[in-house]
Design an enzyme around this catalytic site. Structure first.
Site, PDB file in Angstrom:
ATOM      1  N   CYS A 160       0.815  -1.226   0.000  1.00  0.00           N
ATOM      2  CA  CYS A 160       0.000   0.000   0.000  1.00  0.00           C
ATOM      3  C   CYS A 160       0.843   1.269   0.000  1.00  0.00           C
ATOM      4  O   CYS A 160       0.313   2.363  -0.178  1.00  0.00           O
ATOM      5  CB  CYS A 160      -0.961  -0.017   1.172  1.00  0.00           C
ATOM      6  SG  CYS A 160      -2.078  -1.417   1.080  1.00  0.00           S
TER       7      CYS A 160
ATOM      8  N   HIS B  70      -3.088   7.083   2.543  1.00  0.00           N
ATOM      9  CA  HIS B  70      -3.524   5.769   2.061  1.00  0.00           C
ATOM     10  C   HIS B  70      -4.823   5.423   2.775  1.00  0.00           C
ATOM     11  O   HIS B  70      -4.946   5.588   3.990  1.00  0.00           O
ATOM     12  CB  HIS B  70      -2.455   4.721   2.370  1.00  0.00           C
ATOM     13  CG  HIS B  70      -2.968   3.324   2.223  1.00  0.00           C
ATOM     14  ND1 HIS B  70      -3.600   2.888   1.075  1.00  0.00           N
ATOM     15  CD2 HIS B  70      -2.975   2.265   3.080  1.00  0.00           C
ATOM     16  CE1 HIS B  70      -3.957   1.627   1.228  1.00  0.00           C
ATOM     17  NE2 HIS B  70      -3.599   1.222   2.432  1.00  0.00           N
TER      18      HIS B  70
ATOM     19  N   ASN C 151     -10.127  -0.414   0.615  1.00  0.00           N
ATOM     20  CA  ASN C 151      -8.664  -0.316   0.537  1.00  0.00           C
ATOM     21  C   ASN C 151      -8.205  -0.874  -0.811  1.00  0.00           C
ATOM     22  O   ASN C 151      -8.242  -2.084  -1.040  1.00  0.00           O
ATOM     23  CB  ASN C 151      -8.046  -1.105   1.698  1.00  0.00           C
ATOM     24  CG  ASN C 151      -6.521  -1.021   1.725  1.00  0.00           C
ATOM     25  OD1 ASN C 151      -5.888  -0.648   0.746  1.00  0.00           O
ATOM     26  ND2 ASN C 151      -5.939  -1.394   2.846  1.00  0.00           N
TER      27      ASN C 151
END
Ligand code: ACO
Length: 337
Positions: free
Chosen positions: A119, A246, A276
């Site tokens: 990520c 993020h 996500n």
């Protein structure tokens, strides 16, 4: 951690932006039909209401190419010499997915490679692209974050399946000057492999996650990386108009905001509708925020990320006056259905 621009060549300047989401939205209510969970649990623990899931025939390269195409159109130039693709879900174990994406865009012949930092991948890819520009290896670079994170959890795992989703985002960087709007500031990068088991996909297996521990590391690392990137840029936290984190969990973003005294009006939060999306999450959030006016030209931004590895990273920029791109949440890439 690394590393300020101590001996810089040309700066890397953002001048194109694009994003792509699969059209299929899966609500919490739909997930509840397959998992022992509830809309209330998912919303209150994660902030997620729905997420986009790619159809089985849609690849990471498909998502990446759609986002990249939009980014190239937004800057009106496809004269790039390198393509850096951040992804955790390459289409094959080998080769890398980036050359396929380049070929799909009609860019056969340019440098093209993948970056794997989960990520944090997009921030690592930005740093890599900025290095290519600073060294004179390339004058324009396409940087893409694309992931099919929803393919990683086990179908019956209620702890991971509600969180992860699919998407892509991209920027075009060009060679320029530090004083220009869009110039990337110093990039902070870090890793700690001693905690690799907190979020792991074993060969041939499904995602394993130790959520509460990961949560604590995410908050600590994103706060520290944000502070350092802002300081290296010569700013104070109070100068940051928008932090673009993020999108892992709205409670992580809230905790980072509380620790840094960055109120909700200064945090970009898109996770409710995207989940996500791994390396795609920051450019997707940027594209949505630029389209809906949350991020405006002249805003001082801090991009900050945390991911499996563990990895983390952050950088700063003043948002440039780009041609408005469509909202990724409303303009779904029809060809991906
Ligand atoms: N529905 C209902 N109950 C659930 C669900 C679910 N979907 N998932 C877990 N539970 C249960 C657990 O079994 C546990 O039950 P127990 O108390 O009987 O044992 C209870 O809910 C609490 O579980 P926790 O894991 O302690 O819940 P927590 O509040 O920590 O939330 C979460 C879990 C959402 C995963 C949170 O820890 C988190 O977001 N962590 C960070 C995850 C993350 O950031 N991942 C990615 C970062 S890196 C990257 O982006 C690649």
């Amino acid at each position: 951690m690394t590393s300020p621009r101590t001996n810089p060549g040309p700066a890397a300047v953002v001048f194109g932006l694009g994003a792509a989401l699969p059209p299929c939205s899966v609500s919490n209510a739909q997930l509840c039909r397959e998992l022992d969970t509830s809309d209330e649990w998912i919303r209150t623990r994660t902030g997620i209401r729905e997420r986009r899931i790619a159809d089985p025939g849609v690849s990471t390269a498909d998502l990446a190419a759609a986002a990249a195409d939009q980014a190239l159109q937004s800057c009106g130039s496809s004269d790039v010499q390198a393509l850096v693709l951040a992804t955790t879900t390459p289409d094959h174990l080998m080769p890398a997915t980036a050359p396929t994406v380049a070929a799909r865009l009609g860019l056969t012949g340019i440098a093209a490679f993948d970056v794997a930092a989960v990520c944090t991948g997009f921030v690592y890819a930005l740093a890599t692209a900025a290095g290519l520009i600073a060294s004179g290896t390339a004058q324009q670079v396409l940087v893409i974050g694309a992931d099919r994170m929803a393919s990683l959890p086990a179908p019956d795992d209620r702890t991971t399946r509600p969180l992860f989703a699919d998407g892509a985002g991209a920027v075009v960087l060009r060679s320029g000057d530090d004083s220009e709007a869009g110039a990337l500031g110093p990039v902070v990068l870090g890793s700690d492999g001693t905690h690799r088991d907190l979020l792991l996909v074993p060969h041939g297996g499904h995602m394993q996650m130790q959520g509460p521990q990961l949560f604590r590391h995410a908050v600590t690392r994103m706060c520290a990386a944000t502070r350092q990137a802002v300081q290296l840029a010569g700013w104070h936290i109070a100068d940051v108009d928008r932090v673009v984190p993020h999108q892992a969990n709205s409670r992580i973003t809230d905790a980072v905001g509380r620790h840094l005294a960055i109120g909700t009006d200064r945090r970009v939060q898109t996770i409710a509708h995207t989940g996500n999306t791994g390396a795609a999450s920051i450019p997707l959030a940027l594209a949505q925020a630029a389209a809906d006016g949350t991020v405006l030209p002249g805003h001082r931004l801090c991009l900050t990320a945390f991911g499996a590895g563990l990895t983390w990273g952050a950088t700063t920029l003043i948002w440039p006056d780009l041609k408005p791109a469509p909202s990724p949440l409303h303009d779904t890439a029809k060809e991906l259905s």
